[in-house]
Design a protein around this motif. Structure first.
Motif, PDB file in Angstrom:
ATOM      1  N   ALA A  68      31.240 -18.888  94.184  1.00  0.00           N
ATOM      2  CA  ALA A  68      31.190 -20.131  94.971  1.00  0.00           C
ATOM      3  C   ALA A  68      30.880 -21.322  94.075  1.00  0.00           C
ATOM      4  CB  ALA A  68      30.137 -20.001  96.074  1.00  0.00           C
ATOM      5  N   ASP A  69      29.976 -21.155  93.134  1.00  0.00           N
ATOM      6  CA  ASP A  69      29.643 -22.235  92.203  1.00  0.00           C
ATOM      7  C   ASP A  69      30.839 -22.584  91.336  1.00  0.00           C
ATOM      8  OD1 ASP A  69      28.298 -24.108  90.735  1.00  0.00           O
ATOM      9  OD2 ASP A  69      27.143 -22.673  89.560  1.00  0.00           O
ATOM     10  N   CYS A  72      33.360 -24.451  93.608  1.00  0.00           N
ATOM     11  CA  CYS A  72      32.904 -25.744  94.137  1.00  0.00           C
ATOM     12  C   CYS A  72      32.824 -26.821  93.060  1.00  0.00           C
ATOM     13  CB  CYS A  72      31.538 -25.580  94.799  1.00  0.00           C
ATOM     14  SG  CYS A  72      31.568 -24.689  96.363  1.00  0.00           S
ATOM     15  N   THR A  73      32.515 -26.436  91.833  1.00  0.00           N
ATOM     16  CA  THR A  73      32.300 -27.438  90.782  1.00  0.00           C
ATOM     17  C   THR A  73      33.523 -28.320  90.560  1.00  0.00           C
ATOM     18  OG1 THR A  73      30.594 -26.134  89.683  1.00  0.00           O
ATOM     19  CG2 THR A  73      31.764 -27.752  88.347  1.00  0.00           C
ATOM     20  N   VAL A  76      34.482 -30.318  94.010  1.00  0.00           N
ATOM     21  CA  VAL A  76      33.576 -31.413  94.335  1.00  0.00           C
ATOM     22  C   VAL A  76      33.732 -32.548  93.330  1.00  0.00           C
ATOM     23  CG1 VAL A  76      31.145 -32.059  94.501  1.00  0.00           C
ATOM     24  CG2 VAL A  76      31.936 -29.941  95.537  1.00  0.00           C
ATOM     25  N   PHE A 140      27.323 -24.968  96.974  1.00  0.00           N
ATOM     26  CA  PHE A 140      28.063 -26.227  97.176  1.00  0.00           C
ATOM     27  C   PHE A 140      27.140 -27.426  96.985  1.00  0.00           C
ATOM     28  CE2 PHE A 140      28.883 -29.686 100.175  1.00  0.00           C
ATOM     29  CZ  PHE A 140      30.098 -30.134  99.712  1.00  0.00           C
TER      30      PHE A 140
END
Length: 527
Positions: A68-69, A72-73, A76, A140
């Motif tokens: 997820a990290d 998302c990086t 975002v 997130f």
């Protein structure tokens, strides 16, 4: 009449940030740093040893967080840059920072708290589904806060010296955050065990379900302190409008400096062998640093059978030794170069692995090996980030690096990512690709290790004593050997960008060689 002094208007240099403004900015990542230290050091230990979930279940949740990290990086970062100009009153980056902070505050305490509504008879997969959304929301929010905070640096200051100063202040608070987490963990464990003296002391020296309040209170303390510092950041930091490119005036130079280099797009990097060489070295480095911190608490608890207070004191010793040794890296780097500095760090880590492999019990020497591991990890981490910067060099435009420590903040050391802002900013692609591969690789490595856990029906049997012993040897010595091979590839085939050589035009032939300097050349070659 000669030209007068520049008018005190558009051409005047911006006023430097006040001390209050600089400190207000520096504390804006404090919440993230607190959560990162607790996430990597205690998540597996809490899920497996305290909540009694299976090793595979605990590894699956950490893998979910890493993936997820990694996803998302960049997403975002792209959306945060597109939002520039839409939040004129609050500022787009502070708006994203606020959104990320709220997500972290609302999700992180649930990760280190018991499953609401779950009972002893509740299947484990139900509990894993319960924790999953909180982990995704946390990752997130963590990525949004970090991206927004780092992208504010070029918005607040334009001078390179001020940028370095802001980054240094930011790293200083990262150190304070890690010390705070480990110090608070030691204090809570000490207070939790102090009333239980006598015959039950051995029971309370080991981790178990009785420690659920300790980790819950630690997570609440983390978000409480972090919320206060995030509030100070928003009250004391003003996001200005993006500075426009200055129009030339009578004081502008007639000729731009001849420092142009061939620029690479993201697709060019995929054809560069050096991209994969440095990427392999970087990924190996992050595997050593992250996995050693993740499994150190398990090694101390099950292999060395140490009291639970050591899960706070030993990580603190590792962090402080790495932080202090980082001050020596600059002179050492100048003296022996990047490759040899990295090799020295690897030797220290291999010495740690050999010591752990040969010693069944360490005693007081556990502090010595902690110093070795902390020093070696800091050395290779900072040096690998410098090598990545050397790879990119001047061949990209508009790179906004997210390297907080030169990133070695150990908490930021977890995430030295760039801000991807447009397809032309290929430096962001390089950092983003390496960051994504490192996060996914760490998650998969944890999942693979957890799947090999020998005790299927209980938390820890006799076999797990040797299991975590050899896990520590493998994640330091084994991955260290792989990093050594990657370093040897760089020594045999040094970093060289072939696309730049293909794009660089040949020197212009002219009767006057001084006027025929080609792109990327400072002077004509002698015949």
């Amino acid at each position: 009449m000669g030209p007068g002094p520049p008018a005190a208007g558009a051409g005047a240099p911006p006023r430097p940030l006040s001390l209050v403004a600089r400190l207000s900015y520096a504390v804006g990542h404090f919440l993230n740093d607190l959560c990162a230290s607790m996430w990597f050091t205690y998540l597996l230990l809490y899920l497996h040893s305290v909540r009694a979930y299976s090793s595979r279940g605990a590894g699956l949740l950490l893998l979910l967080g890493q993936v997820a990290d990694g996803l998302c990086t960049p997403l975002v970062g792209f959306e945060a840059d597109r939002a520039a100009g839409r939040c004129a009153r609050f500022g787009p980056r502070k708006a994203w920072h606020l959104v990320g902070t709220i997500c972290v505050l609302l999700s992180f305490p649930f990760i280190f708290s018991p499953c609401l509504g779950c009972r002893a008879s509740t299947p484990e997969w139900v509990a894993l589904l319960y924790y999953g959304p909180f982990i995704v929301i946390f990752q997130f929010g963590w990525a949004a806060t970090q991206i927004a905070h780092l992208s504010l640096i070029p918005e607040l200051v334009t001078n390179d010296h001020e940028k370095v100063e802001l980054t240094a202040l930011r790293y200083a608070f990262t150190v304070v955050a890690s010390i705070t987490v480990y110090g608070a963990a030691w204090l809570l464990l000490h207070l939790q065990g102090s009333p239980h003296m006598g015959s039950t002391q051995d029971v309370y020296d080991q981790l178990g379900v009785q420690d659920v309040p300790v980790f819950r209170n630690l997570s609440l303390l983390v978000v409480g302190i972090g919320a206060v510092f995030s509030l100070l950041f928003h009250l004391g930091t003003r996001e200005g409008r993006r500075r426009q490119v200055e129009e030339p005036d009578e004081h502008s130079p007639l000729l731009a400096p001849a420092t142009a280099r061939p620029l690479l797009l993201w697709k060019h990097w995929l054809r560069e062998p050096a991209f994969y060489q440095v990427g392999l070295l970087y990924m190996s480095t992050r595997l050593i640093v992250n996995l050693s911190q993740t499994y150190m608490a398990m090694y101390l608890t099950y292999s060395l059978n140490l009291p639970k207070k050591f899960i706070a004191t030993i990580p603190l010793v590792m962090y402080l030794s790495g932080f202090l040794s980082s001050f020596l890296l600059k002179p050492v780097n100048k003296c022996i170069g990047r490759n040899m500095t990295y090799f020295v760090g690897l030797l220290v880590i291999l010495a740690f692995a050999a010591w752990v492999a040969l010693a069944d019990e360490l005693g007081v020497a556990v502090y010595v090996v902690a110093v070795l591991l902390g020093t070696g990890c800091a050395t290779i981490l900072v040096t690998s980030l410098a090598m990545t910067a050397d790879l990119i060099g001047p061949h990209t435009v508009g790179l906004l690096s997210r390297s907080g420590l030169g990133l070695g903040t150990r908490a930021e050391a977890w995430d030295a990512d760039p801000l991807p802002v447009s397809p032309q900013h290929s430096g962001a692609f390089v950092y983003g690709a390496m960051s994504f591969s490192d996060k996914v690789a760490n998650g998969l490595a944890v999942m693979a290790i957890q799947s090999l856990h020998p005790c299927s029906s209980e938390l820890c049997c006799k076999a797990c004593v040797a299991f975590y012993h050899w896990v520590m040897v493998a994640v330091t010595g084994g991955v260290g050997v792989a990093a050594t091979l990657a370093l040897c590839c760089l020594l045999v085939w040094p970093i060289r960008l072939r696309s730049c050589e293909l794009q660089a035009p040949p020197p212009h032939k002219s009767p006057k060689p001084a006027m025929g300097v080609g792109l990327g050349q400072d002077r004509p070659r002698p015949p």
